[in-house]
Design an enzyme around this catalytic site. Structure first.
Site, PDB file in Angstrom:
ATOM      1  N   SER A  28      70.473 -60.972  20.493  1.00 16.99           N
ATOM      2  CA  SER A  28      70.011 -62.371  20.847  1.00 16.99           C
ATOM      3  C   SER A  28      69.680 -62.149  21.696  1.00 16.99           C
ATOM      4  O   SER A  28      68.427 -63.043  21.892  1.00 16.99           O
ATOM      5  CB  SER A  28      70.445 -63.040  20.542  1.00 16.99           C
ATOM      6  OG  SER A  28      71.529 -63.909  18.800  1.00 16.99           O
ATOM      7  N   ARG A  32      65.016 -62.200  23.499  1.00 15.47           N
ATOM      8  CA  ARG A  32      64.767 -63.657  23.760  1.00 15.47           C
ATOM      9  C   ARG A  32      64.381 -63.217  25.028  1.00 15.47           C
ATOM     10  O   ARG A  32      63.173 -63.894  26.264  1.00 15.47           O
ATOM     11  CB  ARG A  32      65.688 -64.479  24.142  1.00 15.47           C
ATOM     12  CG  ARG A  32      66.015 -65.617  23.278  1.00 15.47           C
ATOM     13  CD  ARG A  32      67.956 -66.383  22.771  1.00 15.47           C
ATOM     14  NE  ARG A  32      68.042 -66.749  21.516  1.00 15.47           N
ATOM     15  CZ  ARG A  32      68.532 -66.708  20.405  1.00 15.47           C
ATOM     16  NH1 ARG A  32      68.233 -65.239  20.269  1.00 15.47           N
ATOM     17  NH2 ARG A  32      68.471 -67.418  19.540  1.00 15.47           N
ATOM     18  N   GLY A 100      65.099 -61.172  11.709  1.00 13.59           N
ATOM     19  CA  GLY A 100      65.548 -63.147  10.812  1.00 13.59           C
ATOM     20  C   GLY A 100      65.061 -63.734  12.547  1.00 13.59           C
ATOM     21  O   GLY A 100      63.931 -64.412  12.461  1.00 13.59           O
ATOM     22  N   SER A 172      71.401 -73.939  13.180  1.00 18.41           N
ATOM     23  CA  SER A 172      70.565 -72.485  13.176  1.00 18.41           C
ATOM     24  C   SER A 172      70.171 -72.613  14.657  1.00 18.41           C
ATOM     25  O   SER A 172      69.097 -73.302  15.487  1.00 18.41           O
ATOM     26  CB  SER A 172      69.535 -72.004  12.229  1.00 18.41           C
ATOM     27  OG  SER A 172      68.733 -71.393  12.767  1.00 18.41           O
ATOM     28  N   GLN A 174      68.837 -69.843  15.253  1.00 16.72           N
ATOM     29  CA  GLN A 174      67.250 -69.474  14.921  1.00 16.72           C
ATOM     30  C   GLN A 174      65.979 -71.069  15.328  1.00 16.72           C
ATOM     31  O   GLN A 174      64.982 -70.614  15.593  1.00 16.72           O
ATOM     32  CB  GLN A 174      66.855 -68.531  14.097  1.00 16.72           C
ATOM     33  CG  GLN A 174      67.503 -67.515  14.049  1.00 16.72           C
ATOM     34  CD  GLN A 174      67.536 -66.493  13.056  1.00 16.72           C
ATOM     35  OE1 GLN A 174      67.330 -66.588  11.812  1.00 16.72           O
ATOM     36  NE2 GLN A 174      67.912 -64.845  13.319  1.00 16.72           N
ATOM     37  N   ASP A 320      78.017 -64.087  12.582  1.00 15.22           N
ATOM     38  CA  ASP A 320      77.574 -63.087  12.186  1.00 15.22           C
ATOM     39  C   ASP A 320      78.654 -62.131  12.257  1.00 15.22           C
ATOM     40  O   ASP A 320      79.024 -60.927  11.873  1.00 15.22           O
ATOM     41  CB  ASP A 320      76.992 -62.531  13.290  1.00 15.22           C
ATOM     42  CG  ASP A 320      75.483 -63.065  13.331  1.00 15.22           C
ATOM     43  OD1 ASP A 320      74.964 -63.423  12.757  1.00 15.22           O
ATOM     44  OD2 ASP A 320      74.455 -62.532  14.170  1.00 15.22           O
ATOM     45  N   LYS A 347      71.828 -64.192   4.837  1.00 19.33           N
ATOM     46  CA  LYS A 347      71.633 -63.420   5.886  1.00 19.33           C
ATOM     47  C   LYS A 347      70.399 -61.796   5.516  1.00 19.33           C
ATOM     48  O   LYS A 347      69.968 -62.368   4.679  1.00 19.33           O
ATOM     49  CB  LYS A 347      72.692 -63.279   6.708  1.00 19.33           C
ATOM     50  CG  LYS A 347      73.802 -64.187   7.708  1.00 19.33           C
ATOM     51  CD  LYS A 347      72.616 -64.662   7.860  1.00 19.33           C
ATOM     52  CE  LYS A 347      73.505 -65.833   8.734  1.00 19.33           C
ATOM     53  NZ  LYS A 347      72.578 -66.379   9.842  1.00 19.33           N
ATOM     54  N   ARG A 351      76.464 -61.927   2.339  1.00 19.66           N
ATOM     55  CA  ARG A 351      77.260 -61.953   2.071  1.00 19.66           C
ATOM     56  C   ARG A 351      78.532 -62.273   2.309  1.00 19.66           C
ATOM     57  O   ARG A 351      79.523 -61.397   2.138  1.00 19.66           O
ATOM     58  CB  ARG A 351      77.043 -61.864   4.114  1.00 19.66           C
ATOM     59  CG  ARG A 351      75.926 -61.242   4.848  1.00 19.66           C
ATOM     60  CD  ARG A 351      76.055 -61.333   6.642  1.00 19.66           C
ATOM     61  NE  ARG A 351      75.483 -60.469   7.081  1.00 19.66           N
ATOM     62  CZ  ARG A 351      74.914 -60.633   8.063  1.00 19.66           C
ATOM     63  NH1 ARG A 351      75.555 -61.307   8.930  1.00 19.66           N
ATOM     64  NH2 ARG A 351      74.111 -58.929   9.400  1.00 19.66           N
TER      65      ARG A 351
HETATM   66  C1  S3P Z   1      70.873 -65.511  15.870  1.00 21.13           C
HETATM   67  C2  S3P Z   1      70.961 -67.036  15.021  1.00 21.13           C
HETATM   68  C3  S3P Z   1      71.847 -66.592  13.920  1.00 21.13           C
HETATM   69  C4  S3P Z   1      72.543 -65.740  13.856  1.00 21.13           C
HETATM   70  C5  S3P Z   1      71.308 -64.367  13.968  1.00 21.13           C
HETATM   71  C6  S3P Z   1      71.086 -64.012  15.060  1.00 21.13           C
HETATM   72  C7  S3P Z   1      70.106 -66.243  16.780  1.00 21.13           C
HETATM   73  O1  S3P Z   1      70.726 -66.909  12.725  1.00 21.13           O
HETATM   74  O2  S3P Z   1      72.797 -65.194  11.941  1.00 21.13           O
HETATM   75  O3  S3P Z   1      71.923 -63.029  14.071  1.00 21.13           O
HETATM   76  O4  S3P Z   1      70.081 -65.118  17.166  1.00 21.13           O
HETATM   77  O5  S3P Z   1      69.467 -66.697  17.459  1.00 21.13           O
HETATM   78  P1  S3P Z   1      70.587 -68.225  12.138  1.00 21.13           P
HETATM   79  O6  S3P Z   1      69.699 -69.100  13.112  1.00 21.13           O
HETATM   80  O7  S3P Z   1      70.033 -68.305  11.164  1.00 21.13           O
HETATM   81  O8  S3P Z   1      71.919 -68.968  12.117  1.00 21.13           O
END
Ligand code: S3P
Length: 442
Positions: A28, A32, A100, A172, A174, A320, A347, A351
């Protein structure tokens, strides 16, 4: 079947792991650091970068958008920031691979640009929901098209976005991060509220780049038009990668196992609390330092675990880690119940369903719920049988079942494991160093 679908693990039964290990950098934070570095004025120096397929997809996409990036070493990256208005149209579609995080964060980053972009990905990513990001971005004035909610995502040039006042319906990071990135180039102030705390790496890192981000309870406030200033980013070891060894240690580290230099941001460490509720023997030794992200060495020793009912507020903080948590639960005495975890169905694979069928293949009694799983652990002295598991190309499912070899009496074959490289290059080498009898074929 593709070439990569043929890669598989053979995990023969072992009883013990030990030693001191470091794991690769946080996924993550690596995504970023690249993105904020690309938007910044001046240079950003990233150390401890995760050179995995997911993060390299982000790196390649930024280069295609005109950002100068050098990689003087595997885990060191220099980003020559293009500035918030300095990106240019890519020559073709931007391929996010399996990532994702890359796709959703790029949606926010590109929504306010004055050029068109198209985002695509691999078969798994092309099935994942993108409207959760597209909808709020449209209310900011973005022009975004999805295919029945899924990629390809087409983003059209707009002259300007407007700030948003938004309560997120799903917890979330993300979605939150995509909106924060869009808010940076929007007119006026944005306010984003989350229904439960999620990982806050974006907020922390934005502050490191000199952006003012306000936090008041569940609400985050940010003014548009702020400039980012390139800086140094030190990426800690990925807690989500350490998690496989943390559970392996709970099951088989009679002499102890140490994980060095791991990020312990409290929005990521729900698994620690869940394992401690099960009775695990884990000690966290914080390392000092001025980094934006807290770092620690984590010591774990094997101890018999008890099944638990997982408190729902811990779910987003361990989102995760459920594949490997279910392996801990399969070893524990008694029932474990997880609810409020419907997000696990969207995911890299579903899962809940994929773990339930894999666990059943190894003889674990489990019930698949709409938003969770109930399972009966083998308990001390109990063991799983061997069997064949389809990981459905999901990296974390593949690694979780490799850890299950510590409580199996026969070999476990795990199919379709090439995607482990999306998050954890070198996993099988490190697992062997710790003591697992894991071989990779195909
Ligand atoms: C992540 C947020 C999570 C996580 C993903 C990484 C991130 O997803 O499952 O592996 O880096 O912001 P969600 O925001 O869909 O929960």
């Amino acid at each position: 079947m593709t070439q990569s679908a043929k890669r598989r693990y053979l995990a023969r039964p072992t009883r013990s792991v030990q030693g001191a290990l470091s794991v690769p950098g946080d996924k993550s934070i690596s995504h970023r650091a690249l993105m904020l570095g690309g938007l910044a004025d001046g240079d950003t120096e990233i150390s401890g970068f995760l050179a995995s397929e997911d993060c390299l997809a982000t790196l390649t996409a930024l280069r295609a958008l005109g950002v100068g990036i050098e990689r003087p070493a595997e885990t060191r990256v220099q980003v020559h920031g293009a500035g918030r208005r300095g990106l240019r149209a890519a020559a073709g579609a931007l391929d996010m691979g399996n990532a994702g995080t890359a796709m959703r964060l790029f949606m926010g980053l590109l929504a306010g640009q004055q050029f068109d972009s198209t985002l695509i990905g691999d078969a798994s990513l092309m099935r994942r929901p993108m409207e959760r990001v597209a909808q709020p971005l449209r209310t900011m004035g973005a022009s975004i098209h999805t295919q029945q909610g899924r990629p390809p995502v087409q983003i059209q040039a707009v002259t300007e976005l407007a700030g948003i006042d938004y309560r997120m319906p799903v917890a979330s990071a993300q979605v939150k991060s995509a909106l924060l990135l869009a808010a940076l180039s929007a007119r006026g102030r944005s306010s984003i509220s989350e229904p439960a705390p999620t990982r806050d790496h974006t907020e922390r890192m934005l502050r490191g780049f000199g952006v003012e981000v306000e936090r008041e309870g569940a609400r985050i406030g940010i003014d548009g038009g702020q400039r980012l200033h390139g800086c140094a980013v030190e990426v800690p070891g990925d807690f989500s990668s350490a998690a496989f060894f943390l559970v392996a240690g709970c099951l088989g580290a009679a002499a102890g196992l140490t994980l060095r230099g791991i990020g312990i941001n409290p929005t990521r460490t729900g698994l620690l609390q869940m394992l401690q509720l099960m009775g695990a023997d884990i000690e966290v030794e914080p390392r000092g330092g001025a980094s934006a992200e807290p770092i620690a060495d984590i010591h774990v020793r094997a101890r018999a675990l008890k099944g638990i009912r997982v408190p729902e507020e811990l779910v987003p903080l361990a989102i995760d880690e459920f594949p490997v948590f279910f392996i801990a639960a399969a070893a524990a005495e008694g029932e474990t119940l997880v609810t409020g975890a419907g997000e696990l169905r969207v995911k890299e694979s579903d899962r809940l369903a994929v773990m339930a069928s894999g666990l059943r293949a190894l003889g674990v009694e489990c019930e698949l719920l709409a938003d969770g799983l109930r399972l009966q652990g083998a308990g001390p002295g109990g063991a799983l049988r061997g069997g064949r598991i389809d990981s459905h190309g999901d990296h974390r499912i593949a690694m979780a079942f490799a850890v299950a070899s510590l409580i199996a009496r026969e070999p476990i074959e795990i199919d379709d494991v090439a995607n482990v490289a999306t998050s954890f290059p070198g996993f099988s080498d490190l697992a062997r160093r710790a003591g697992l009898a894991l071989s990779e074929e195909g």
